[in-house]
Design a protein around this motif. Structure first.
Motif, PDB file in Angstrom:
ATOM      1  N   ASN A  49       7.167   1.920  -6.785  1.00  0.00           N
ATOM      2  CA  ASN A  49       5.923   2.712  -6.756  1.00  0.00           C
ATOM      3  C   ASN A  49       5.627   3.241  -5.353  1.00  0.00           C
ATOM      4  O   ASN A  49       5.021   4.303  -5.202  1.00  0.00           O
ATOM      5  CB  ASN A  49       4.740   1.849  -7.214  1.00  0.00           C
ATOM      6  CG  ASN A  49       4.823   1.480  -8.675  1.00  0.00           C
ATOM      7  OD1 ASN A  49       5.325   2.245  -9.493  1.00  0.00           O
ATOM      8  ND2 ASN A  49       4.324   0.294  -9.022  1.00  0.00           N
ATOM      9  N   ASP A  50       6.042   2.516  -4.332  1.00  0.00           N
ATOM     10  CA  ASP A  50       5.822   2.916  -2.938  1.00  0.00           C
ATOM     11  C   ASP A  50       6.942   2.294  -2.121  1.00  0.00           C
ATOM     12  O   ASP A  50       7.015   1.060  -2.000  1.00  0.00           O
ATOM     13  CB  ASP A  50       4.458   2.427  -2.444  1.00  0.00           C
ATOM     14  CG  ASP A  50       4.150   2.866  -1.012  1.00  0.00           C
ATOM     15  OD1 ASP A  50       5.061   3.366  -0.325  1.00  0.00           O
ATOM     16  OD2 ASP A  50       2.995   2.688  -0.580  1.00  0.00           O
ATOM     17  N   LEU A  51       7.818   3.122  -1.549  1.00  0.00           N
ATOM     18  CA  LEU A  51       8.974   2.605  -0.826  1.00  0.00           C
ATOM     19  C   LEU A  51       8.639   2.113   0.579  1.00  0.00           C
ATOM     20  O   LEU A  51       9.491   1.565   1.255  1.00  0.00           O
ATOM     21  CB  LEU A  51      10.073   3.672  -0.751  1.00  0.00           C
ATOM     22  CG  LEU A  51      10.568   4.209  -2.104  1.00  0.00           C
ATOM     23  CD1 LEU A  51      11.775   5.120  -1.899  1.00  0.00           C
ATOM     24  CD2 LEU A  51      10.905   3.085  -3.061  1.00  0.00           C
ATOM     25  N   HIS A  52       7.403   2.322   1.011  1.00  0.00           N
ATOM     26  CA  HIS A  52       6.950   1.849   2.331  1.00  0.00           C
ATOM     27  C   HIS A  52       7.877   2.308   3.448  1.00  0.00           C
ATOM     28  O   HIS A  52       8.196   1.543   4.367  1.00  0.00           O
ATOM     29  CB  HIS A  52       6.815   0.318   2.344  1.00  0.00           C
ATOM     30  CG  HIS A  52       5.704  -0.205   1.489  1.00  0.00           C
ATOM     31  ND1 HIS A  52       4.398  -0.219   1.898  1.00  0.00           N
ATOM     32  CD2 HIS A  52       5.707  -0.715   0.222  1.00  0.00           C
ATOM     33  CE1 HIS A  52       3.635  -0.724   0.943  1.00  0.00           C
ATOM     34  NE2 HIS A  52       4.410  -1.028  -0.093  1.00  0.00           N
ATOM     35  N   ARG A  53       8.333   3.550   3.384  1.00  0.00           N
ATOM     36  CA  ARG A  53       9.163   4.059   4.481  1.00  0.00           C
ATOM     37  C   ARG A  53       8.362   4.025   5.775  1.00  0.00           C
ATOM     38  O   ARG A  53       7.185   4.345   5.800  1.00  0.00           O
ATOM     39  CB  ARG A  53       9.624   5.489   4.188  1.00  0.00           C
ATOM     40  CG  ARG A  53      10.738   5.573   3.178  1.00  0.00           C
ATOM     41  CD  ARG A  53      11.427   6.924   3.166  1.00  0.00           C
ATOM     42  NE  ARG A  53      10.546   8.048   3.370  1.00  0.00           N
ATOM     43  CZ  ARG A  53      10.434   8.704   4.534  1.00  0.00           C
ATOM     44  NH1 ARG A  53      11.156   8.340   5.569  1.00  0.00           N
ATOM     45  NH2 ARG A  53       9.608   9.715   4.652  1.00  0.00           N
ATOM     46  N   ASP A  54       9.050   3.622   6.849  1.00  0.00           N
ATOM     47  CA  ASP A  54       8.425   3.401   8.153  1.00  0.00           C
ATOM     48  C   ASP A  54       7.373   2.307   8.106  1.00  0.00           C
ATOM     49  O   ASP A  54       6.541   2.187   9.014  1.00  0.00           O
ATOM     50  CB  ASP A  54       7.813   4.697   8.716  1.00  0.00           C
ATOM     51  CG  ASP A  54       8.874   5.672   9.184  1.00  0.00           C
ATOM     52  OD1 ASP A  54       9.920   5.221   9.673  1.00  0.00           O
ATOM     53  OD2 ASP A  54       8.658   6.894   9.062  1.00  0.00           O
ATOM     54  N   GLY A  55       7.393   1.527   7.052  1.00  0.00           N
ATOM     55  CA  GLY A  55       6.499   0.384   6.919  1.00  0.00           C
ATOM     56  C   GLY A  55       7.276  -0.823   6.455  1.00  0.00           C
ATOM     57  O   GLY A  55       8.446  -0.991   6.803  1.00  0.00           O
ATOM     58  N   ALA A  84       0.603  -0.979  -7.273  1.00  0.00           N
ATOM     59  CA  ALA A  84       0.676  -1.122  -8.723  1.00  0.00           C
ATOM     60  C   ALA A  84       0.351   0.194  -9.406  1.00  0.00           C
ATOM     61  O   ALA A  84      -0.541   0.940  -8.970  1.00  0.00           O
ATOM     62  CB  ALA A  84      -0.289  -2.206  -9.194  1.00  0.00           C
ATOM     63  N   LYS A  85       1.065   0.481 -10.493  1.00  0.00           N
ATOM     64  CA  LYS A  85       0.860   1.705 -11.250  1.00  0.00           C
ATOM     65  C   LYS A  85       0.075   1.396 -12.519  1.00  0.00           C
ATOM     66  O   LYS A  85       0.475   0.543 -13.319  1.00  0.00           O
ATOM     67  CB  LYS A  85       2.211   2.335 -11.608  1.00  0.00           C
ATOM     68  CG  LYS A  85       2.095   3.698 -12.279  1.00  0.00           C
ATOM     69  CD  LYS A  85       3.479   4.312 -12.488  1.00  0.00           C
ATOM     70  CE  LYS A  85       3.388   5.723 -13.066  1.00  0.00           C
ATOM     71  NZ  LYS A  85       4.739   6.317 -13.245  1.00  0.00           N
TER      72      LYS A  85
END
Length: 679
Positions: free
Chosen positions: A592-598, A659-660
């Protein structure tokens, strides 16, 4: 201190204000003088390209059951921009990506975004994208069917992560441009690779084999980036597969080359990947690695130990150690201009002149076909047991192929003795029009080729290019896995063995001579300072691979009676260094959220100023495991192996998720473990 460490001893100033002003003026004069001597504009940038960490088929081993279940280390793109200081428009961008390959679709998307932001500053002519060839990354980012079969089709989330992260790395390198110098050093590394196709290697002429006494390519080449005489980055080229992690692994990782970069950047120079200025950037790029394996025992995940994660660290550390030595020894200044040539070649139908075939006759390449030995796999990554490497070992396909060759002498000349398994070219499953690129960085030349080249094949390419340019072959480096991907590339002699690598040399026996011919053309053009013919348009490639067979996340719900982020299993109250803290959270699907740069996780230590992050999901010490519970519920297990130098004190683990809902809305949440002590 070298190696990217920006800390130094503070000078002691004596003699009052006059002396201080004199020293300051002298310092400015020295700095200005040094700046005037710096020949290039140099920029560095890192981008997060980590793809989908859950239920995404992995790229490299072609195992349908190998699907991502989390992250061991994040994937990165490391970009370097080189420009002539007196003519900044003469520039190139060289990028090394922790990915299995660079597919043409990814390259085109990156170039489109760069064009939108920077106009004509960057394009296919001066951007070289290369992959480390890690087999521990998510796949599904090709537009060609063959490479998406085992990933259940196209994976848009992983594709977008790669495109966005590569683009950002180049843009950050562009913004980082500043005066600097380059130095090059060459050495040997002999305990990080082994030849996995020895019988094929032995078919080459003795003169070629003598160049590699141990049947390996030990050459390690380092390009050092300097500002004010201090090292701020490096690119290292060394040929070994990024396959220390076996097909049993399902955690995302840059494998041994990813660890080598992490070792230098994070563990040695203290880079914070989530901060703006990296301080030091170290890329461990691939070369002619087709027959070079890091699995020194020639079994998956073995050598020098039986622990695949330990092997990843050991082989990576050996590459880092050799590169760090070269950084200190890099005394040869790089001088000269920045230049580049790019062209496209129809590898399915190229006439190869007799001066390159070696048998006194001209020949043609052929529409792509995979051999039965391709399905057998390599020694350290075997396929199904009913396929075998070599000719005559797959009777069913051998009978069919002999009939085909009798019916078509032209096919026999181009593909025999391959026992044809799949005519992937006529099926439209692979590209046929491929990019080739030659990049000059002063006295160093990079041969950007979209295939996996054997060490003798790489030697012949380097010699061909060097002869046209009038330089030494050691001035030329093969940059494999570049700009697109179309399997392996063996010498004609190795091809006749029909080991895995020969069976995967899709365009037939004359593929390497065809590349030698085309790179000779680019090199001659560069030497004469004339433009190169662009060749056929890549728009002629079939692209039927964007079919998505796997649905995305429908919706999430926490485990019954729980909330998102709630801790299901708390850590122990106390750990000693070397122990492993483990926390289990109620979570949601990480795609749902790849948290790139996180990061999906943070390990934090209590300080006088509050909680300080000491590790995240990009660190070697952590592992992020996702698991499905039931139909829509998920759990996440965070583990942290406490380093020997961890400070004594109170710690906690934080998990970030998203969460989706049934409506499609995505909501972020955070979970935090109880505190525990280390010491």
């Amino acid at each position: 201190m070298d190696g990217g460490n920006t800390l130094g001893r503070r000078p002691v100033l004596r003699g009052g204000l006059g002396a201080l002003l004199t020293a300051a003026a002298a310092g400015r004069t020295a700095a200005a003088s040094e700046s005037e001597r710096e020949r290039y504009l140099l920029g560095r940038g890192i981008g997060d390209v980590t793809g989908q960490p859950a239920e995404n088929g992995m790229m490299g081993y072609a195992r349908l059951e190998q699907r991502t279940t989390g992250i061991h280390q994040r994937q990165r793109a490391r970009a370097f921009v080189f420009a002539e200081r007196i003519a900044p428009e003469r520039r190139v961008a060289v990028v090394t990506v922790d990915a299995g390959m660079i597919f043409g679709a990814v390259r085109r998307a990156v170039l489109e975004r760069l064009a939108h932001a920077h106009g004509t500053r960057y394009g296919e002519h001066n951007v070289l994208l290369t992959a480390t060839h890690t087999h521990a990354g998510p796949g599904g980012f090709s537009c060609h069917t063959l490479y998406n079969v085992t990933t259940l089709g196209f994976q848009p989330g992983t594709f977008e992560a790669l495109v966005a992260g590569i683009t950002e790395s180049i843009e950050r390198a562009d913004a980082d441009l500043a005066p600097g110098n380059l130095r090059v050093a060459r050495g040997e590394l002999t305990n990080a690779s082994v030849n996995r196709s020895r019988a094929a290697f032995e078919r080459n002429p003795a003169a070629d084999r003598s160049h590699f006494p141990d049947a390996t390519d030990p050459a390690t080449v380092l390009l050092r980036f300097e500002r004010g005489g201090r090292a701020v980055g490096a690119i290292n080229w060394f040929a070994t597969h990024a396959t220390s992690l076996s097909p049993d692994n399902t955690l995302i990782s840059g494998d041994n080359k990813g660890y080598a970069a992490y070792r230098w950047e994070r563990e040695i120079t203290g880079v914070d990947y989530r901060a703006g200025d990296p301080g030091f950037v170290a890329a461990f790029a691939q070369s002619n690695a087709a027959d070079m394996s890091p699995n020194l025992e020639l079994r998956p995940g073995t050598g020098p130990t039986d622990d695949e994660f330990a092997n990843t660290r050991i082989i990576g550390d050996r590459q880092y150690t050799a590169a760090a030595r070269l950084l200190r020894e890099a005394n040869t200044a790089v001088e000269g201009g920045i230049d580049h040539r790019t062209s496209y070649v129809d590898m399915s139908d190229t006439v190869v002149g007799q001066e390159f075939t070696g048998d006194g006759s001209s020949h043609r390449t052929c529409a792509a076909a995979l051999g039965a030995s391709f399905a057998a796999g390599a020694e350290d990554g075997p396929g199904p047991s009913f396929f075998e490497e070599g000719t005559g070992n797959n009777p069913f396909f051998g009978t069919i192929s002999r009939a085909l060759y009798r019916a078509s002498p032209r096919l026999r000349d181009r593909q025999a003795p391959k026992e044809i398994l799949l005519p992937v070219g006529s099926m439209g499953w692979v590209p046929r029009i491929l990019p080739i690129q030659l990049v000059r960085i002063g006295t160093l030349y990079l041969v950007g080729i979209p295939q996996e080249v054997s060490i003798v094949g790489g030697l012949r390419l380097r010699r061909t290019v060097a002869a046209e340019l009038g330089v030494e072959s050691t001035d030329v480096v093969v940059a494999g896995y570049a700009n697109d991907y179309a399997g392996y590339l063996t010498t004609p002699e190795e091809y006749d063995q029909q080991a895995y690598e020969g069976g995967h040399t899709m365009f037939g026996r004359w593929s390497l001579p065809a590349y030698q011919q085309e790179f000779a053309r680019l090199a001659a053009d560069m030497a004469a300072d004339r433009d190169s013919e662009p060749g056929p348009s890549p728009a002629g490639n079939p692209e039927g691979g964007r079919v998505r067979l796997q649905p995305g996340v429908v919706f999430d719900s926490p485990p019954v009676g729980r909330e998102f982020g709630e801790v299901l299993e708390q850590p122990q109250e106390h750990y000693r260094r070397g122990g492993t803290a483990r926390v289990v959270f109620a979570s949601a699907h990480p795609n749902n959220d790849l948290h790139r740069d996180g990061s999906y996780l943070l390990v934090q230590r209590r300080s006088a100023d509050g909680w300080v992050t000491v590790a995240d999901d990009g660190d070697w010490s952590t592992r992020f495991h996702w698991a499905r519970r039931g139909v829509t519920a998920s759990t996440v297990t965070v583990s942290w192996t406490i380093p020997p130098d961890a400070a004594e004190g109170e710690y906690r683990v934080v998990h970030h998720g998203a969460a989706k809902a049934v409506t499609g809305a995505i909501t972020a949440f955070t979970g935090t473990s109880r505190k525990f002590r280390v010491g």
